[in-house]
Motif scaffolding. Structure first.
Motif, PDB file in Angstrom:
ATOM      1  N   LYS A 439       0.834  -1.199   0.000  1.00  0.00           N
ATOM      2  CA  LYS A 439       0.000   0.000   0.000  1.00  0.00           C
ATOM      3  C   LYS A 439       0.872   1.253   0.000  1.00  0.00           C
ATOM      4  O   LYS A 439       1.984   1.262   0.514  1.00  0.00           O
ATOM      5  N   ASN A 440       0.340   2.310  -0.571  1.00  0.00           N
ATOM      6  CA  ASN A 440       0.977   3.636  -0.529  1.00  0.00           C
ATOM      7  C   ASN A 440       2.409   3.618  -1.062  1.00  0.00           C
ATOM      8  O   ASN A 440       3.277   4.338  -0.575  1.00  0.00           O
ATOM      9  N   GLN A 441       2.671   2.797  -2.079  1.00  0.00           N
ATOM     10  CA  GLN A 441       4.031   2.707  -2.596  1.00  0.00           C
ATOM     11  C   GLN A 441       4.480   3.995  -3.278  1.00  0.00           C
ATOM     12  O   GLN A 441       5.679   4.239  -3.428  1.00  0.00           O
ATOM     13  N   ASP A 442       3.508   4.827  -3.681  1.00  0.00           N
ATOM     14  CA  ASP A 442       3.879   6.098  -4.313  1.00  0.00           C
ATOM     15  C   ASP A 442       4.516   7.064  -3.316  1.00  0.00           C
ATOM     16  O   ASP A 442       5.095   8.079  -3.711  1.00  0.00           O
ATOM     17  N   LYS A 443       4.444   6.747  -2.024  1.00  0.00           N
ATOM     18  CA  LYS A 443       5.088   7.578  -0.998  1.00  0.00           C
ATOM     19  C   LYS A 443       6.594   7.393  -0.979  1.00  0.00           C
ATOM     20  O   LYS A 443       7.314   8.191  -0.389  1.00  0.00           O
ATOM     21  N   PHE A 444       7.090   6.332  -1.597  1.00  0.00           N
ATOM     22  CA  PHE A 444       8.490   5.960  -1.470  1.00  0.00           C
ATOM     23  C   PHE A 444       9.182   5.977  -2.831  1.00  0.00           C
ATOM     24  O   PHE A 444       8.551   5.777  -3.865  1.00  0.00           O
ATOM     25  N   ILE A 445      10.484   6.228  -2.817  1.00  0.00           N
ATOM     26  CA  ILE A 445      11.259   6.227  -4.050  1.00  0.00           C
ATOM     27  C   ILE A 445      12.363   5.188  -3.947  1.00  0.00           C
ATOM     28  O   ILE A 445      12.815   4.843  -2.854  1.00  0.00           O
ATOM     29  N   GLY A 446      12.800   4.678  -5.110  1.00  0.00           N
ATOM     30  CA  GLY A 446      13.855   3.676  -5.120  1.00  0.00           C
ATOM     31  C   GLY A 446      13.340   2.316  -5.526  1.00  0.00           C
ATOM     32  O   GLY A 446      12.135   2.029  -5.484  1.00  0.00           O
ATOM     33  N   SER A 447      14.252   1.459  -5.913  1.00  0.00           N
ATOM     34  CA  SER A 447      13.887   0.125  -6.398  1.00  0.00           C
ATOM     35  C   SER A 447      13.566  -0.817  -5.251  1.00  0.00           C
ATOM     36  O   SER A 447      14.011  -0.628  -4.111  1.00  0.00           O
ATOM     37  N   ASN A 448      12.810  -1.862  -5.569  1.00  0.00           N
ATOM     38  CA  ASN A 448      12.495  -2.880  -4.570  1.00  0.00           C
ATOM     39  C   ASN A 448      13.758  -3.542  -4.045  1.00  0.00           C
ATOM     40  O   ASN A 448      13.861  -3.871  -2.857  1.00  0.00           O
ATOM     41  N   GLU A 449      14.736  -3.732  -4.934  1.00  0.00           N
ATOM     42  CA  GLU A 449      15.976  -4.381  -4.533  1.00  0.00           C
ATOM     43  C   GLU A 449      16.741  -3.533  -3.515  1.00  0.00           C
ATOM     44  O   GLU A 449      17.266  -4.055  -2.522  1.00  0.00           O
ATOM     45  N   ASP A 450      16.795  -2.216  -3.772  1.00  0.00           N
ATOM     46  CA  ASP A 450      17.498  -1.331  -2.840  1.00  0.00           C
ATOM     47  C   ASP A 450      16.792  -1.302  -1.483  1.00  0.00           C
ATOM     48  O   ASP A 450      17.449  -1.318  -0.429  1.00  0.00           O
ATOM     49  N   TRP A 451      15.465  -1.247  -1.507  1.00  0.00           N
ATOM     50  CA  TRP A 451      14.714  -1.241  -0.246  1.00  0.00           C
ATOM     51  C   TRP A 451      14.945  -2.544   0.525  1.00  0.00           C
ATOM     52  O   TRP A 451      15.129  -2.526   1.746  1.00  0.00           O
ATOM     53  N   ALA A 452      14.928  -3.647  -0.189  1.00  0.00           N
ATOM     54  CA  ALA A 452      15.108  -4.940   0.478  1.00  0.00           C
ATOM     55  C   ALA A 452      16.492  -5.035   1.113  1.00  0.00           C
ATOM     56  O   ALA A 452      16.642  -5.508   2.243  1.00  0.00           O
ATOM     57  N   GLU A 453      17.510  -4.561   0.402  1.00  0.00           N
ATOM     58  CA  GLU A 453      18.874  -4.638   0.925  1.00  0.00           C
ATOM     59  C   GLU A 453      19.050  -3.724   2.141  1.00  0.00           C
ATOM     60  O   GLU A 453      19.645  -4.119   3.159  1.00  0.00           O
ATOM     61  N   ALA A 454      18.544  -2.501   2.031  1.00  0.00           N
ATOM     62  CA  ALA A 454      18.668  -1.563   3.150  1.00  0.00           C
ATOM     63  C   ALA A 454      17.939  -2.078   4.385  1.00  0.00           C
ATOM     64  O   ALA A 454      18.447  -2.004   5.507  1.00  0.00           O
ATOM     65  N   THR A 455      16.741  -2.626   4.174  1.00  0.00           N
ATOM     66  CA  THR A 455      15.960  -3.155   5.291  1.00  0.00           C
ATOM     67  C   THR A 455      16.667  -4.348   5.924  1.00  0.00           C
ATOM     68  O   THR A 455      16.714  -4.481   7.158  1.00  0.00           O
ATOM     69  N   ARG A 456      17.241  -5.202   5.074  1.00  0.00           N
ATOM     70  CA  ARG A 456      17.956  -6.376   5.587  1.00  0.00           C
ATOM     71  C   ARG A 456      19.111  -5.969   6.478  1.00  0.00           C
ATOM     72  O   ARG A 456      19.301  -6.523   7.575  1.00  0.00           O
ATOM     73  N   ILE A 457      19.892  -4.997   6.032  1.00  0.00           N
ATOM     74  CA  ILE A 457      21.062  -4.578   6.807  1.00  0.00           C
ATOM     75  C   ILE A 457      20.638  -3.995   8.153  1.00  0.00           C
ATOM     76  O   ILE A 457      21.185  -4.348   9.206  1.00  0.00           O
ATOM     77  N   LEU A 458      19.655  -3.102   8.130  1.00  0.00           N
ATOM     78  CA  LEU A 458      19.183  -2.524   9.393  1.00  0.00           C
ATOM     79  C   LEU A 458      18.670  -3.604  10.335  1.00  0.00           C
ATOM     80  O   LEU A 458      18.977  -3.612  11.532  1.00  0.00           O
TER      81      LEU A 458
END
Length: 671
Positions: A439-458
């Motif tokens: 939901k609300n994906q238009d609120k965010f910028i960047g690729s799914n891959e970048d989001w997944a990697e950043a989230t994984r590291i955190l």
């Protein structure tokens, strides 16, 4: 399970279970369960259980309101943090007396043990049954287009449902268009609810729509839990930093300046200086470089960063700068739009970009006490804890992707040391990500891959810290996921304090680069962090945490000196000179008030040390101590008194000095 089996068959004998989760979905206990379903009990004390109790309480409250005002227009009734509200049109203003009456009516409804009965209806049936309710009809027409938490219609759902409140004899006492779920009956609410306040509201939150009366309440799993909450709220009111700020002469919010903007008085200014000096020093110890950036800039910087496309509603409107006109008012030179700075990262990016960077330079750690401005609506600003103008201890670390986990780990340790230093060392972590449901994906910028990697590291770094980690889907910044520290205060409330964010977007948007070992140009990762968050908000939280009785090292006035009579003023002047030479903060009461009043006034300052001097003290070259708990320690030699105060101040302890013999207090000060 037989298809006629319901949640009540499974859990009905256990009143601590208020609903169930069937294959992951919350449902009423009355609903039938298929044979192959996975069923979980929803306890009353769980977050979902409390939300269901609170939503059910809104129906009971609305029924009570309609008893008083039969022609009421029903709005929506969601659960909210720690409570609920319901909006009503076409009723009289809600007075404290009316709140008491409504609460009595609610208790009678609860005793009737009315059942909550779910009924799917068609749009035509809903319109016919709710023909006298204009707001409900609007919700039917929009199929739940008003997205309020716990709102009365299933948002985006294909099925409309009405919940009937049914008495023991089968009569429908009241009904509402609602998605549920609800507790099985009103008796599940027990005595664990209360109405708290009322306010004006607008239908769908739009000032162009009808003005309504909003009634708030709170509901809990038991009467004991309600009393505990009410006790905490009473204590919170006693500790309110806005009240204490005025009483202790720390800060104020002049109407002439405008909402959300504070001025710090000398004592508050000293408190702020101590905190800012501490946090600057801690950054320098860890290798951060201090930078400064302006509070106003051309709009292009915020277009590049993505803030104007994604954050504009929280920024102050632009101002037109450098426009020129002739005598007839015609524009002869176009101006440029400048914005007040809402965040510091875009300008720190320009510092990074000002020269070439090598992998050998990384990580680069920039830090500033940045003055920011955000356009919060006047109705939501609240003292120092939600402001339009504030200061962030804001840092940005530029590093290689490989360095990012270690950078984040070190920041978590930094957070712990800072918050512990101020007595806020009990906390958990919250990981804010994009909404997992898409939901609300238009609120965010960047690729799914970048989001997944950043989230994984955190997530991996946080989990390795051993701290509790709570998910917050949908709570990320538009440019990347973040972790926030949720610190617990002295009365058990949690406050968001430190934050760390993993940003892969701004380095790309600003074309930030570094030279890799092989000579190629690569993008750094940008790690945002704030340790205090907003300095002003941190001061508000500290004020409430300590109820204005700050520990010695933070107290704006560490020593309040009280002469028994005017003839002892000069004696205390000598003590004050010694204390100030040791960089301690002291005031002497040289007013014409009687001694008893001076002591009362000194107590109200909440200074950790009240030092008294009379004839016996002067004769013995001593002073007497009076502490916050009212106890007293007499005849302390002057040198020892100075050592006690100096020891407590330098130790940066967050507990209070307590009365005892001089040796024990001195021993504590040197611990």
């Amino acid at each position: 399970m037989d298809t006629t089996t319901t949640g009540l068959d499974l859990f009905g004998s256990d009143r601590s279970v208020v609903a169930m989760r069937v294959d992951g979905e919350l449902e009423d206990l009355q609903r039938p369960i298929s044979q192959d379903a996975t069923v979980e009990a929803v306890e009353a004390t769980s977050p979902d259980g409390l939300n269901i109790i609170r939503h059910s309480a809104t129906h009971v409250m609305a029924q009570a309101v309609q008893q008083v005002f039969p022609e009421v227009n029903l709005g929506i009734g969601p659960f909210i943090t720690d409570g609920f509200y319901y909006d009503f049109g076409n009723i009289d203003p809600v007075t404290p007396e009316l709140l008491k009456d409504l609460e009595k009516r609610m208790k009678k409804i609860v005793k009737e043990n009315q059942r909550f009965v779910r009924r799917p209806v068609t749009e035509e049936e809903a319109r016919r049954e709710l023909a006298d309710q204009p707001y409900k009809l609007e919700l039917v027409d929009s199929k739940g287009g008003h997205e309020a938490e716990g709102a009365s219609v299933e948002v985006g759902g294909s099925e409309l449902t009405i919940y009937d409140n049914v008495r023991r004899d089968g009569e429908t006492a009241w009904k509402d268009l609602c998605r549920g779920p609800h507790v099985p009956s009103t008796k599940y609410l027990g005595n664990g609810f209360a109405l708290t306040k009322s306010s004006a509201a607008y239908w769908k939150g739009d000032q162009a729509n009808d003005q309504l009366q909003r009634v708030y309440g709170t509901a809990w799993a038991s009467k004991d839990d309600l009393v505990a909450y009410q006790t905490q709220m009473a204590e919170a009111a006693r500790r309110d930093h806005r009240k204490l700020g005025a009483e202790l002469d720390l800060f104020s919010f002049p109407e002439e300046i405008g909402p959300g903007l504070a001025v710090f008085h000398p004592k508050g200014g000293m408190l702020r200086h101590i905190i800012e000096d501490f946090i600057i020093s801690e950054h320098l110890k860890r290798g951060f470089d201090i930078v400064y950036t302006p509070e106003i800039t051309k709009g292009g910087v915020f277009h590049t960063s993505g803030h104007l496309p994604h954050y504009a509603e929280t920024m102050f409107p632009p101002m037109n700068v450098d426009e020129e006109r002739d005598d007839q008012g015609n524009i002869t030179r176009a101006g440029q739009e400048y914005y007040l700075k809402a965040m510091n990262c875009p300008m720190q990016n320009l510092i990074y970009k000002s020269r070439g960077r090598s992998y050998r330079d990384l990580p680069i750690k920039l830090f500033e006490m940045g003055h920011d401005y955000r356009y919060e609506k006047s109705g939501v600003v609240q003292g120092l804890t939600r402001m339009r103008g504030f200061t962030q201890d804001d840092s940005h670390i530029y590093c290689t992707p490989e360095q990012a986990p270690e950078v984040i780990k070190n920041l978590l340790g930094f957070f712990d040391e800072v918050l512990s230093a101020f007595g806020l060392g009990e906390f958990y972590l919250e990981l804010s990500t994009r909404d997992a449901e898409g939901k609300n994906q238009d609120k965010f910028i960047g690729s799914n891959e970048d989001w997944a990697e950043a989230t994984r590291i955190l997530q991996e770094v946080c989990e390795s810290s051993g701290l509790d980690l709570v998910p917050d889907p949908g709570g990320a910044a538009f440019y990347g996921p973040k972790v926030s520290v949720q610190a617990k205060d002295a009365i058990g409330r949690t406050w968001q304090m430190s934050t760390v964010q993993y940003d892969f977007n701004q380095p790309e948007r600003f074309k930030l680069e570094y030279t890799a070992p092989d000579g190629s140009r690569r993008r750094p990762v940008m790690i945002h962090s704030a340790k205090l968050g907003s300095v002003e908000r941190f001061i508000g939280v500290l004020t409430e945490h300590y109820a204005g009785a700050f520990p010695v090292w933070l107290s704006p006035v560490q020593v309040h000196a009280v002469p028994v009579a005017e003839e002892f003023d000069s004696y205390l002047d000598g003590l004050a000179a010694r204390l100030r030479a040791a960089e301690l903060r002291v005031e002497i009461d040289k007013s014409t008030d009687r001694f008893g009043k001076k002591i009362r006034n000194a107590t109200q300052t909440r200074s950790p040390f009240i030092v008294i001097a009379g004839g016996e003290d002067v004769a013995a070259w001593a002073v007497s101590f009076r502490f916050r708990d009212g106890s007293q320690l007499n005849g302390v030699p002057m040198d020892r008194a100075v050592a006690i105060i100096d020891g407590w101040a330098r130790a940066r302890r967050n507990d209070d000095p307590t009365a005892g013999n001089a040796e024990s207090v001195l021993g504590q000060s040197e611990a």
